[in-house]
Scaffold this motif. Structure first.
Motif, mmCIF file in Angstrom:
data_model
loop_
_atom_site.group_PDB
_atom_site.id
_atom_site.type_symbol
_atom_site.label_atom_id
_atom_site.label_comp_id
_atom_site.label_asym_id
_atom_site.label_seq_id
_atom_site.Cartn_x
_atom_site.Cartn_y
_atom_site.Cartn_z
ATOM 1 N N ALA A 107 0.837 -1.201 0.000
ATOM 2 C CA ALA A 107 0.000 0.000 0.000
ATOM 3 C C ALA A 107 0.870 1.248 0.000
ATOM 4 O O ALA A 107 2.063 1.204 0.316
ATOM 5 C CB ALA A 107 -0.922 0.012 1.216
ATOM 6 N N TYR A 108 0.248 2.346 -0.363
ATOM 7 C CA TYR A 108 0.834 3.667 -0.175
ATOM 8 C C TYR A 108 0.492 4.102 1.250
ATOM 9 O O TYR A 108 -0.607 3.818 1.742
ATOM 10 C CB TYR A 108 0.255 4.668 -1.169
ATOM 11 N N PHE A 109 1.427 4.785 1.892
ATOM 12 C CA PHE A 109 1.210 5.219 3.271
ATOM 13 C C PHE A 109 1.484 6.704 3.418
ATOM 14 O O PHE A 109 2.450 7.232 2.853
ATOM 15 C CB PHE A 109 2.150 4.473 4.229
ATOM 16 N N SER A 110 0.637 7.359 4.198
ATOM 17 C CA SER A 110 0.877 8.742 4.586
ATOM 18 C C SER A 110 0.592 8.852 6.072
ATOM 19 O O SER A 110 -0.517 8.552 6.524
ATOM 20 C CB SER A 110 -0.026 9.703 3.803
ATOM 21 N N GLY A 111 1.596 9.251 6.831
ATOM 22 C CA GLY A 111 1.438 9.329 8.270
ATOM 23 C C GLY A 111 1.830 10.683 8.817
ATOM 24 O O GLY A 111 2.849 11.252 8.419
ATOM 25 N N GLU A 112 1.006 11.183 9.730
ATOM 26 C CA GLU A 112 1.266 12.460 10.397
ATOM 27 C C GLU A 112 1.747 12.186 11.816
ATOM 28 O O GLU A 112 1.130 11.389 12.536
ATOM 29 C CB GLU A 112 -0.020 13.304 10.397
ATOM 30 N N SER A 113 2.874 12.798 12.214
ATOM 31 C CA SER A 113 3.403 12.686 13.566
ATOM 32 C C SER A 113 3.632 11.218 13.935
ATOM 33 O O SER A 113 4.489 10.552 13.348
ATOM 34 C CB SER A 113 2.467 13.395 14.543
ATOM 35 N N LEU A 114 2.877 10.670 14.887
ATOM 36 C CA LEU A 114 2.987 9.251 15.217
ATOM 37 C C LEU A 114 2.787 8.396 13.970
ATOM 38 O O LEU A 114 3.485 7.387 13.773
ATOM 39 C CB LEU A 114 1.956 8.877 16.279
ATOM 40 N N GLY A 115 1.855 8.781 13.121
ATOM 41 C CA GLY A 115 1.613 8.026 11.894
ATOM 42 C C GLY A 115 2.826 7.981 10.986
ATOM 43 O O GLY A 115 3.093 6.966 10.330
ATOM 44 N N GLY A 116 3.586 9.083 10.934
ATOM 45 C CA GLY A 116 4.820 9.096 10.157
ATOM 46 C C GLY A 116 5.887 8.208 10.775
ATOM 47 O O GLY A 116 6.660 7.542 10.068
ATOM 48 N N TRP A 117 5.939 8.201 12.085
ATOM 49 C CA TRP A 117 6.867 7.342 12.831
ATOM 50 C C TRP A 117 6.598 5.880 12.490
ATOM 51 O O TRP A 117 7.516 5.116 12.150
ATOM 52 C CB TRP A 117 6.650 7.619 14.312
ATOM 53 N N ARG A 132 4.937 3.964 -2.094
ATOM 54 C CA ARG A 132 5.496 5.270 -1.714
ATOM 55 C C ARG A 132 5.035 5.632 -0.305
ATOM 56 O O ARG A 132 3.973 5.191 0.136
ATOM 57 C CB ARG A 132 5.051 6.344 -2.702
ATOM 58 N N ILE A 133 5.832 6.486 0.362
ATOM 59 C CA ILE A 133 5.472 6.912 1.712
ATOM 60 C C ILE A 133 5.577 8.429 1.826
ATOM 61 O O ILE A 133 6.465 9.054 1.253
ATOM 62 C CB ILE A 133 6.351 6.247 2.783
ATOM 63 N N ALA A 134 4.649 8.999 2.584
ATOM 64 C CA ALA A 134 4.696 10.425 2.914
ATOM 65 C C ALA A 134 4.800 10.541 4.430
ATOM 66 O O ALA A 134 4.000 9.958 5.161
ATOM 67 C CB ALA A 134 3.454 11.146 2.402
ATOM 68 N N GLN A 228 14.158 2.274 0.941
ATOM 69 C CA GLN A 228 14.343 2.436 -0.498
ATOM 70 C C GLN A 228 13.114 3.013 -1.201
ATOM 71 O O GLN A 228 13.207 3.463 -2.347
ATOM 72 C CB GLN A 228 14.696 1.083 -1.131
ATOM 73 N N ALA A 229 11.986 3.024 -0.538
ATOM 74 C CA ALA A 229 10.768 3.554 -1.158
ATOM 75 C C ALA A 229 10.920 5.039 -1.446
ATOM 76 O O ALA A 229 11.627 5.767 -0.724
ATOM 77 C CB ALA A 229 9.577 3.333 -0.222
ATOM 78 N N GLU A 230 10.255 5.493 -2.504
ATOM 79 C CA GLU A 230 10.160 6.940 -2.738
ATOM 80 C C GLU A 230 9.466 7.560 -1.536
ATOM 81 O O GLU A 230 8.412 7.076 -1.099
ATOM 82 C CB GLU A 230 9.374 7.229 -4.007
ATOM 83 N N ALA A 231 10.050 8.615 -1.006
ATOM 84 C CA ALA A 231 9.562 9.171 0.259
ATOM 85 C C ALA A 231 9.462 10.688 0.177
ATOM 86 O O ALA A 231 10.412 11.364 -0.232
ATOM 87 C CB ALA A 231 10.491 8.777 1.404
ATOM 88 N N LEU A 232 8.317 11.202 0.592
ATOM 89 C CA LEU A 232 8.108 12.642 0.694
ATOM 90 C C LEU A 232 8.064 13.014 2.171
ATOM 91 O O LEU A 232 7.273 12.467 2.934
ATOM 92 C CB LEU A 232 6.790 13.045 0.027
ATOM 93 N N VAL A 233 8.925 13.946 2.563
ATOM 94 C CA VAL A 233 8.890 14.502 3.911
ATOM 95 C C VAL A 233 8.177 15.845 3.830
ATOM 96 O O VAL A 233 8.579 16.718 3.051
ATOM 97 C CB VAL A 233 10.306 14.689 4.489
ATOM 98 N N PHE A 284 3.122 13.947 -5.490
ATOM 99 C CA PHE A 284 4.133 12.954 -5.117
ATOM 100 C C PHE A 284 3.608 11.530 -5.281
ATOM 101 O O PHE A 284 4.253 10.680 -5.915
ATOM 102 C CB PHE A 284 4.584 13.179 -3.676
ATOM 103 N N LEU A 285 2.456 11.240 -4.703
ATOM 104 C CA LEU A 285 1.938 9.871 -4.733
ATOM 105 C C LEU A 285 1.716 9.381 -6.158
ATOM 106 O O LEU A 285 1.906 8.197 -6.459
ATOM 107 C CB LEU A 285 0.632 9.782 -3.944
ATOM 108 N N LEU A 286 1.322 10.291 -7.052
ATOM 109 C CA LEU A 286 1.031 9.917 -8.437
ATOM 110 C C LEU A 286 2.243 10.041 -9.353
ATOM 111 O O LEU A 286 2.133 9.830 -10.558
ATOM 112 C CB LEU A 286 -0.113 10.780 -8.971
#
Length: 304
Positions: A107-117, A132-134, A228-233, A284-286
Motif C-alpha cells: 500500500a501507499y502510506f501517509s502518516g502524520e506525527s505518530l503516523g509518520g513514525w 510510496r510513503i509520505a 528504499q521507497a520513494e519518500a516525501l517529507v 508525489f503519490l502519483l
C-alpha cells in the motif's frame, strides 16, 4: 484572524465515503473509507491521541486516485484499547493486520506525527508492504524534553478532565492559527475523550513520551538510510514538534527522499491548509513530481 464556520460534516457532505469497523486480527479498527478497490490502497495514519477526522479534508481528492482508508490506531479514537503501554511495534502489528484484512499486499502510506513514525519503521522493517510513503511532520527522530512534557501534560489534562477548554487547548497545540480549531472539531475530539476507557487508553498511548520507552522506539539514521521507497517529507514553518531543519535532515538521509515545506501551518497541515497539502501530496503519490531529485527542497506558500 477569522474563518467561515466549518464542521466535519461540511468537509464530508460531498464525499462518497463509509465509516465502520474492521476486525483486523485481534484489533477492532475504526475507519473512514473513500474510493474503491480497483485503485491502489492508501492508508492515512494520524498522530498521538488523534483519530480519523484528521483526514476529513483529504478524502475526496485522494479517492479519485486511491482506495483510501483512514484508520484509528489502537488505543485511539474508537478502535480497540489495549491494556498495555503502546509502542511502535504494536501499531505496526495493527497496520499489517489491516492490510491483511483488506487483502492488500502493498500500500501507499501517509502518516502524520505518530503516523509518520509508524510509516517510517514499517518501510524500514517491512519494505515488501510499502509503495510510496509520505512522512508528515513525523515523530520518532527527536526527543525534545520540553515538547514531550508539553504534549504529555496537555493530553493527560484533557483525558482526566475532557472539558471544552482542556480539549480545545490540546487541539490548539496542533495549529499555527488557533482559530482553525472550530467548535465542531472540539466536540468531535471531546466525544472521544469522554469515553469511559479513555483515561487508561491515554496513559497507554502516552508511553512514547516516557524518555526510556521513547529511546528504544526511535527511528535511527541507519533505518532512514535503509528505506528504499520513494519518500516525501512534509514539514511546516510553524511545527511545534521541531524545526524545518529536522525535516531537511530526515529527507537527506532517505535515499529517495524529498522535502516539501508548507508555510504558515503547524502540526496538522493536511487540515490547516488542505488545498496546499492535497496538491503536493497527490503530485508525489502519483509521480507527477518526478522531475525532482533526491534531497530536493520545495517551499509552498500555502494560505495567508
Amino acid at each position: 484572524m477569522t474563518h467561515p464556520y466549518t464542521s466535519v460534516w461540511n468537509d464530508l457532505n460531498q464525499v462518497e465515503f463509509s465509516q465502520g469497523f474492521l476486525q483486523a486480527g485481534p484489533y477492532r479498527t475504526r475507519y473512514l473509507h473513500a474510493g474503491d478497490s480497483s485503485k491502489p490502497t492508501l492508508l492515512l495514519l494520524h498522530g498521538i491521541t488523534g483519530h480519523t477526522e484528521a483526514y476529513v479534508r483529504n478524502l475526496q481528492v485522494h479517492a479519485e486516485h486511491f482506495d483510501v482508508w483512514a484508520i484509528d490506531f489502537i488505543g485511539h479514537g474508537y478502535s480497540s484499547k489495549p491494556d498495555h503501554p503502546l509502542e511502535i511495534k504494536h501499531y505496526i502489528d495493527q497496520v499489517q493486520h489491516v492490510l491483511d484484512e483488506l487483502g492488500t499486499e502493498k500500500a501507499y502510506f501517509s502518516g502524520e506525527s505518530l503516523g509518520g513514525w509508524v510509516t517510517a519503521r514499517l518501510a524500514a522493517s517491512h519494505p515488501d508492504r510499502v509503495e510510496r510513503i509520505a512522512l508528515n511532520t513525523m515523530g520518532g527522530t527527536m526527543a525534545n524534553p520540553k515538547v514531550m512534557e508539553r504534549l504529555y501534560t496537555l493530553s493527560m489534562e484533557a483525558a482526566k478532565d475532557p472539558s471544552w477548554e482542556r480539549v480545545k487547548a490540546r487541539l490548539e497545540w496542533l495549529m499555527a492559527d488557533p482559530t482553525m480549531v472550530t467548535d465542531d472539531l472540539i466536540r468531535t475530539r471531546q466525544a472521544i475523550f469522554q469515553q469511559p476507557d479513555w483515561l487508561e487508553a491515554c496513559k497507554m498511548n502516552m508511553a512514547l513520551q516516557d524518555p526510556e520507552v521513547r529511546a528504544r522506539n526511535m527511528v535511527t539514521d541507519d533505518e532512514l538510510r535503509s528505506i528504499q521507497a520513494e519518500a516525501l517529507v512534509i514539514w511546516t514553518t510553524k511545527d511545534p514538534s521541531g524545526p524545518v531543519d529536522e525535516g531537511r535532515r530526515i529527507a537527506s538521509l532517505l535515499p529517495n527522499g524529498h522535502l516539501e515545506v508548507i508555510e504558515n501551518c503547524g502540526h496538522w497541515p493536511q487540515y490547516e491548509d488542505a488545498a496546499t497539502f492535497n496538491r503536493i501530496h497527490l503530485d508525489f503519490l502519483l509521480g507527477r513530481a518526478e522531475n525532482t531529485t533526491a534531497g530536493d527542497i520545495r517551499v509552498s506558500a500555502g494560505r495567508e
